[in-house]
Scaffold this active site. Structure first.
Site, PDB file in Angstrom:
ATOM      1  N   ASN A   1      -2.990  11.952   8.054  1.00  0.00           N
ATOM      2  CA  ASN A   1      -2.556  10.979   8.978  1.00  0.00           C
ATOM      3  C   ASN A   1      -1.551  11.241  10.270  1.00  0.00           C
ATOM      4  OD1 ASN A   1      -2.235   8.351   6.176  1.00  0.00           O
ATOM      5  ND2 ASN A   1      -4.142   9.149   7.491  1.00  0.00           N
TER       6      ASN A   1
ATOM      7  N   ASP B   1      -6.955   1.224   1.442  1.00  0.00           N
ATOM      8  CA  ASP B   1      -7.764   1.671   2.804  1.00  0.00           C
ATOM      9  C   ASP B   1      -8.374   0.468   3.626  1.00  0.00           C
ATOM     10  OD1 ASP B   1      -9.063   3.374   4.653  1.00  0.00           O
ATOM     11  OD2 ASP B   1     -10.967   3.583   3.498  1.00  0.00           O
TER      12      ASP B   1
END
Length: 249
Positions: free
Chosen positions: A78, A30
């Protein structure tokens, strides 16, 4: 966020107990976009920088004795990102997969993929299959790349498979236990997940390894993924080794 340029010449494993290394580590890679934004660059530059970080961390994990490393490369959520960013990620995946033989030469790392890869383009699916084939002889660490992966989706798919098996008479309802169900997951035949790492300051799973994380230890860092170092990985392993794991007992 894949694949490698060169091997690390020296790996500092000092203070790590080789007998207590986590066998399976999960990493939520991340902070790539935030890393790039802070530098006034497109998010795609951050994703490319994440490639180099994965190179170093995978080499480090392999050297210290980790058996499996699962990295969250692209989640089922995503797809909600901008078409530009998704397209850049798909191009990045495809580019590195097409040069996989060069990147994995002289390494003993075996590639594996978890997730619904059927949702990708035909050419990307073929590149994934090729990457698995050319690294299949690796006898070291398994690098398990989670692409179009979601923990809830994984569990639903496994439940459907179990239901199908019951309807075909292959197993009874009573025969479905944790061991059987675990073999229906993408991570079948991999060690239990011991440690999950999330950099960038967030402290949540984000639909990553929901079943597998039942007794995993968690380690968080404020460092964005592109800046995550071998020293950070070493510290995560040392902190893991200093914890008392009771598995709910």
């Amino acid at each position: 966020m894949l694949f490698f340029k060169k091997k690390i010449k020296h790996i500092d494993t000092g203070d790590i107990d080789p007998s207590r290394v986590p066998q399976h580590v999960g990493i939520i890679m991340d902070g790539n976009g935030r890393w790039a934004k802070r530098r006034g660059m497109p998010r795609s530059v951050g994703h490319k920088a994440g490639v180099d970080t994965l190179e170093r961390i995978a080499d480090y994990c392999n050297a210290v004795g980790v058996k499996a490393l699962t990295v969250y490369a692209f989640s089922t959520e995503n797809w909600k990102r901008s078409a530009e960013e998704v397209g850049a990620l798909m191009n990045l995946f495809y580019h590195y997969l097409t040069i996989i033989e060069e990147k994995f030469r002289n390494r003993n790392i075996k590639l594996r993929f978890s997730g619904d890869t059927a949702a990708f383009s035909d050419k990307l699916q073929k590149a994934i299959d090729h990457a698995v084939e050319v690294t299949s002889s690796g006898d070291g660490m398994i690098l398990n790349v989670a692409m179009n992966y979601g923990g809830r989706d994984e569990i639903v798919r496994a439940a459907r498979s179990a239901a199908d098996a019951v309807s075909r008479g292959e197993i009874t309802l009573e025969g479905i236990d944790e061991e059987y169900f675990g073999k229906l997951l993408y991570t079948a035949n991999l060690p239990e997940v011991d440690l999950i790492i999330r950099p960038s300051g967030e402290q949540r799973l984000s639909n990553f390894l929901l079943w597998q994380a039942a007794y995993a230890e968690f380690w968080y860092s404020d460092i964005c993924w592109p800046d995550f170092s071998e020293q950070d990985m070493k510290q995560a392993i040392i902190d893991y080794q200093n914890r008392s794991r009771r598995f709910g007992a």
